[in-house]
Design a protein around this motif. Structure first.
Motif, PDB file in Angstrom:
ATOM      1  N   ILE A 193      33.517  14.011 -17.950  1.00 23.45           N
ATOM      2  CA  ILE A 193      32.405  14.929 -17.713  1.00 23.45           C
ATOM      3  C   ILE A 193      32.105  15.655 -19.018  1.00 23.45           C
ATOM      4  O   ILE A 193      32.962  16.347 -19.573  1.00 23.45           O
ATOM      5  CB  ILE A 193      32.732  15.939 -16.601  1.00 23.45           C
ATOM      6  N   ASP A 194      30.901  15.437 -19.539  1.00 27.09           N
ATOM      7  CA  ASP A 194      30.438  16.107 -20.766  1.00 27.09           C
ATOM      8  C   ASP A 194      31.348  15.891 -21.969  1.00 27.09           C
ATOM      9  O   ASP A 194      31.539  16.801 -22.776  1.00 27.09           O
ATOM     10  CB  ASP A 194      30.268  17.616 -20.521  1.00 27.09           C
TER      11      ASP A 194
ATOM     12  N   CYS B 195      37.529  16.570 -17.973  1.00 22.87           N
ATOM     13  CA  CYS B 195      36.503  17.474 -18.477  1.00 22.87           C
ATOM     14  C   CYS B 195      37.175  18.337 -19.532  1.00 22.87           C
ATOM     15  O   CYS B 195      37.706  19.409 -19.237  1.00 22.87           O
ATOM     16  CB  CYS B 195      35.936  18.335 -17.355  1.00 22.87           C
TER      17      CYS B 195
END
Length: 323
Positions: free
Chosen positions: A142-143, A123
């Motif tokens: 993540i993202d 992340c």
């Protein structure tokens, strides 16, 4: 003096191979022999060499987690959920804080690969980390778009941005400003900005080079009020930025929400406890963590239950006093 496997074997009156078989639960061992070995292990306070065992099992049961900083409520809550979920699956987590530095993140990624972790959850908003693109190790992001072959888990950033802007408009705001990170970051969070720009006739977005620098964020917010004194609504891309908006507004004597309405993004438990008055878009942080861990486990176990390269989870608007 360090206790060795041979010491356990000697005390139990068995061969080192038998001790190894007990430790790895491999092959037939009589109950009497197993009890003798387990008692010797207890008496000597012996701990097996996990590195050696991992070579035998071809698995370390360690997961690497790379975050920009644990000093951010979103990332700390995400790490908490990931660690707990991994623990339920008998995996331990090695936490790495990149502090937004490419060299540091690259070094951490190389370290995790050298230590033969079973997979990595990333992340991070750093660019140009080539090791992710070339690694054969199971990775879930993540993202952030790390590589076309690495799945991404995140919230519905466009819907979140849309909910935030629509709420400000419904509250009567006429001059809404958006605060976001650099536009060249390859992250789904850019959809928050896109949603804002799709709904506002004359969009004004201020970019922060470092969303973790509170002093620089405060200066940018002061700049907004100086350059656009008509601003009556701010959509901040995370709750920390939103909280800085409230702080600066208070210093400048701007009344919330009469003169200025503010909406944040994330909705972490810690921020909601400290700033219950903040209207925000709540991300499903626990569900993001769950999806990331389970997807990584599927890749590790070579199970193709879900072949989607991007998983988008729903968000919700939490209305309160600031908008």
């Amino acid at each position: 003096m360090k206790v060795k496997l041979e010491d356990v074997a000697e005390l139990a009156g068995v061969s080192p191979t038998t001790v190894s078989r007990v430790l790895n639960n491999r092959g037939y061992i009589s109950e009497k022999t197993r009890e003798k070995v387990e008692q010797a292990i207890k008496d000597l306070n012996y701990y097996p060499n996990d590195i050696a065992r991992s070579l035998f099992k071809k698995r370390t049961n360690f997961i690497g987690l790379i975050l920009p900083t644990i000093n951010n409520p979103f990332f700390s809550e995400l790490a908490l959920y990931i660690e707990n979920i991994c623990s339920n699956h008998d995996f331990k987590v090695i936490l790495c804080n990149s502090l937004g530095q490419v060299a540091k993140e690259t070094s951490y990624a190389e370290m995790l690969i050298r230590h033969q972790v079973d997979g990595i959850i990333v992340c991070s908003y750093n660019r140009g980390i080539e090791i992710y693109k070339n690694s054969k190790l199971p990775i879930v992001a993540i993202d952030h778009y790390l590589s076309p072959t690495i799945p991404v888990i995140g919230s519905d950033n466009y819907e979140g941005g849309k909910l935030a802007v629509q709420h400000l408009l419904n509250q009567g705001c006429k001059a809404i400003v958006h605060i976001n990170g650099p536009s060249d970051l390859e992250t789904p969070t850019q959809n928050r900005r896109k949603a804002y720009e799709d709904q506002v006739a004359h969009p004004i977005t201020y970019e922060l080079n470092s969303v973790f620098d509170e002093e620089a964020t405060a200066e940018t917010i002061k700049k907004i009020f100086k350059e656009h004194p008509e601003t009556d609504g701010i959509f901040a891309s995370d709750d920390l930025i939103a909280s800085t908006c409230l702080k600066v507004a208070s210093e400048l004597g701007i009344q919330i929400p009469n003169q200025l309405k503010v909406i944040g993004y994330d909705g972490t438990q810690s921020v909601r406890r400290l700033l219950p008055q903040l209207t925000t878009i709540k991300q499903p942080i626990e569900e993001i963590a769950q999806s990331a861990v389970l997807r990584l486990m599927d890749i590790i176990n070579e199970v193709n239950k879900d072949e989607r390269m991007e998983v988008i989870l729903p968000v919700q608007l939490l209305k309160s006093e600031t908008a």
